[in-house]
Write a protein that holds these residues in place. Sequence first.
Motif, PDB file in Angstrom:
ATOM      1  N   ALA A  12       0.835  -1.201   0.000  1.00 56.55           N
ATOM      2  CA  ALA A  12       0.000   0.000   0.000  1.00 56.55           C
ATOM      3  C   ALA A  12       0.873   1.255   0.000  1.00 56.55           C
ATOM      4  CB  ALA A  12      -0.930  -0.006   1.217  1.00 56.55           C
ATOM      5  N   ALA A  13       1.945   1.236   0.759  1.00 57.92           N
ATOM      6  CA  ALA A  13       2.864   2.379   0.797  1.00 57.92           C
ATOM      7  C   ALA A  13       3.688   2.461  -0.489  1.00 57.92           C
ATOM      8  CB  ALA A  13       3.782   2.278   2.015  1.00 57.92           C
ATOM      9  N   LEU A  14       4.104   1.322  -1.008  1.00 60.68           N
ATOM     10  CA  LEU A  14       4.892   1.311  -2.244  1.00 60.68           C
ATOM     11  C   LEU A  14       4.096   1.871  -3.425  1.00 60.68           C
ATOM     12  CD1 LEU A  14       6.691  -2.112  -1.830  1.00 60.68           C
ATOM     13  CD2 LEU A  14       7.782   0.135  -1.889  1.00 60.68           C
ATOM     14  N   TYR A  49      13.041   1.619   4.578  1.00 59.27           N
ATOM     15  CA  TYR A  49      12.858   0.438   5.424  1.00 59.27           C
ATOM     16  C   TYR A  49      11.433   0.496   5.970  1.00 59.27           C
ATOM     17  CZ  TYR A  49      14.007  -3.125   8.927  1.00 59.27           C
ATOM     18  OH  TYR A  49      14.057  -4.285   9.674  1.00 59.27           O
ATOM     19  N   PHE A  50      10.652  -0.559   5.761  1.00 59.95           N
ATOM     20  CA  PHE A  50       9.244  -0.566   6.145  1.00 59.95           C
ATOM     21  C   PHE A  50       8.996  -1.366   7.414  1.00 59.95           C
ATOM     22  CE2 PHE A  50       9.089   0.423   1.686  1.00 59.95           C
ATOM     23  CZ  PHE A  50       8.014   1.291   1.569  1.00 59.95           C
ATOM     24  N   LEU A  89       6.761   3.945   8.579  1.00 61.36           N
ATOM     25  CA  LEU A  89       5.983   3.285   9.617  1.00 61.36           C
ATOM     26  C   LEU A  89       4.522   3.279   9.171  1.00 61.36           C
ATOM     27  CD1 LEU A  89       7.745   5.232  12.482  1.00 61.36           C
ATOM     28  CD2 LEU A  89       8.171   2.841  11.844  1.00 61.36           C
ATOM     29  N   VAL A  90       4.067   2.136   8.712  1.00 68.22           N
ATOM     30  CA  VAL A  90       2.721   2.026   8.170  1.00 68.22           C
ATOM     31  C   VAL A  90       1.741   1.773   9.321  1.00 68.22           C
ATOM     32  CG1 VAL A  90       1.227   0.800   6.539  1.00 68.22           C
ATOM     33  CG2 VAL A  90       3.673   1.090   6.027  1.00 68.22           C
ATOM     34  N   CYS A  91       0.882   2.743   9.563  1.00 68.01           N
ATOM     35  CA  CYS A  91      -0.144   2.653  10.606  1.00 68.01           C
ATOM     36  C   CYS A  91      -1.426   2.207   9.898  1.00 68.01           C
ATOM     37  CB  CYS A  91      -0.335   4.003  11.286  1.00 68.01           C
ATOM     38  SG  CYS A  91       1.170   4.669  12.029  1.00 68.01           S
ATOM     39  N   VAL A  92      -1.641   0.897   9.860  1.00 70.35           N
ATOM     40  CA  VAL A  92      -2.683   0.310   9.028  1.00 70.35           C
ATOM     41  C   VAL A  92      -4.070   0.831   9.394  1.00 70.35           C
ATOM     42  CG1 VAL A  92      -3.767  -1.852   8.291  1.00 70.35           C
ATOM     43  CG2 VAL A  92      -1.285  -1.739   8.597  1.00 70.35           C
ATOM     44  N   GLY A  93      -4.434   0.784  10.658  1.00 70.32           N
ATOM     45  CA  GLY A  93      -5.767   1.202  11.080  1.00 70.32           C
ATOM     46  C   GLY A  93      -6.067   2.656  10.765  1.00 70.32           C
ATOM     47  N   LEU A 125       9.304   2.154  19.223  1.00 66.08           N
ATOM     48  CA  LEU A 125       8.936   3.467  18.711  1.00 66.08           C
ATOM     49  C   LEU A 125       7.419   3.512  18.672  1.00 66.08           C
ATOM     50  CD1 LEU A 125       9.845   6.148  17.370  1.00 66.08           C
ATOM     51  CD2 LEU A 125       9.798   4.947  15.207  1.00 66.08           C
ATOM     52  N   LEU A 126       6.845   4.582  19.172  1.00 64.66           N
ATOM     53  CA  LEU A 126       5.398   4.728  19.230  1.00 64.66           C
ATOM     54  C   LEU A 126       4.961   5.842  18.291  1.00 64.66           C
ATOM     55  CD1 LEU A 126       5.274   4.559  23.109  1.00 64.66           C
ATOM     56  CD2 LEU A 126       4.656   2.719  21.538  1.00 64.66           C
ATOM     57  N   VAL A 127       3.818   5.645  17.644  1.00 60.63           N
ATOM     58  CA  VAL A 127       3.260   6.652  16.748  1.00 60.63           C
ATOM     59  C   VAL A 127       1.794   6.841  17.099  1.00 60.63           C
ATOM     60  CG1 VAL A 127       2.696   7.231  14.348  1.00 60.63           C
ATOM     61  CG2 VAL A 127       4.851   6.083  14.867  1.00 60.63           C
ATOM     62  N   THR A 128       1.377   8.096  17.204  1.00 55.91           N
ATOM     63  CA  THR A 128      -0.040   8.392  17.364  1.00 55.91           C
ATOM     64  C   THR A 128      -0.536   9.062  16.091  1.00 55.91           C
ATOM     65  OG1 THR A 128       0.422  10.521  18.438  1.00 55.91           O
ATOM     66  CG2 THR A 128       0.045   8.621  19.885  1.00 55.91           C
TER      67      THR A 128
END
Length: 166
Positions: A12-14, A49-50, A89-93, A125-128
């Motif tokens: 999806a990101a590619l 890097y994914f 960093l792919v945040c799927v939701g 590593l956390l992402v919001t």
Amino acid sequence: MKIQDEHLYHGAALIQIAEDHRFTAINGLKVGAKVVNSAYKVNDSIAVYFKYAVNPHGKYKEYVFTFKSDQIQQIRKIATAHESTYIALVCVGAREVCTISADQLADLIAARQKANGGQEDQYTLLVTADPGKSLRAYVNQPGKKATILGKPLVVGRNAFPNSLFG
């Protein structure tokens, strides 16, 4: 060949990269003689890097990305060979990609090591991705839940894939 979850989420990101007008090519990426399954070379000089996280967790709805020692070493080797190295960093939701540079990841890890007084076996590593706000990437203070170490990296929702080509 069976389709793995990482194929779907990285793919999806590619696609977003491939649809950018500055895109010319994508290839697998090697460290030494080994192909890195979760990294790609974009155009001639950009390494990506994914990592992916399907759903946010906890009270703060954080996407959790764990980097083991061998992954960190791979990223360091990739960054040594490619001046432009990014972590996607792919945040799927949230259907978002938070992109940071390898240098930013190294800075977060260094801050965590300094606060901890040494190296750890892995780093989280956390992402919001709060609605209507920019993405935020950070690490927590060692031994303290819900306490961000330093200032979070603020990443615009429209930064990907533009940041790769900038």
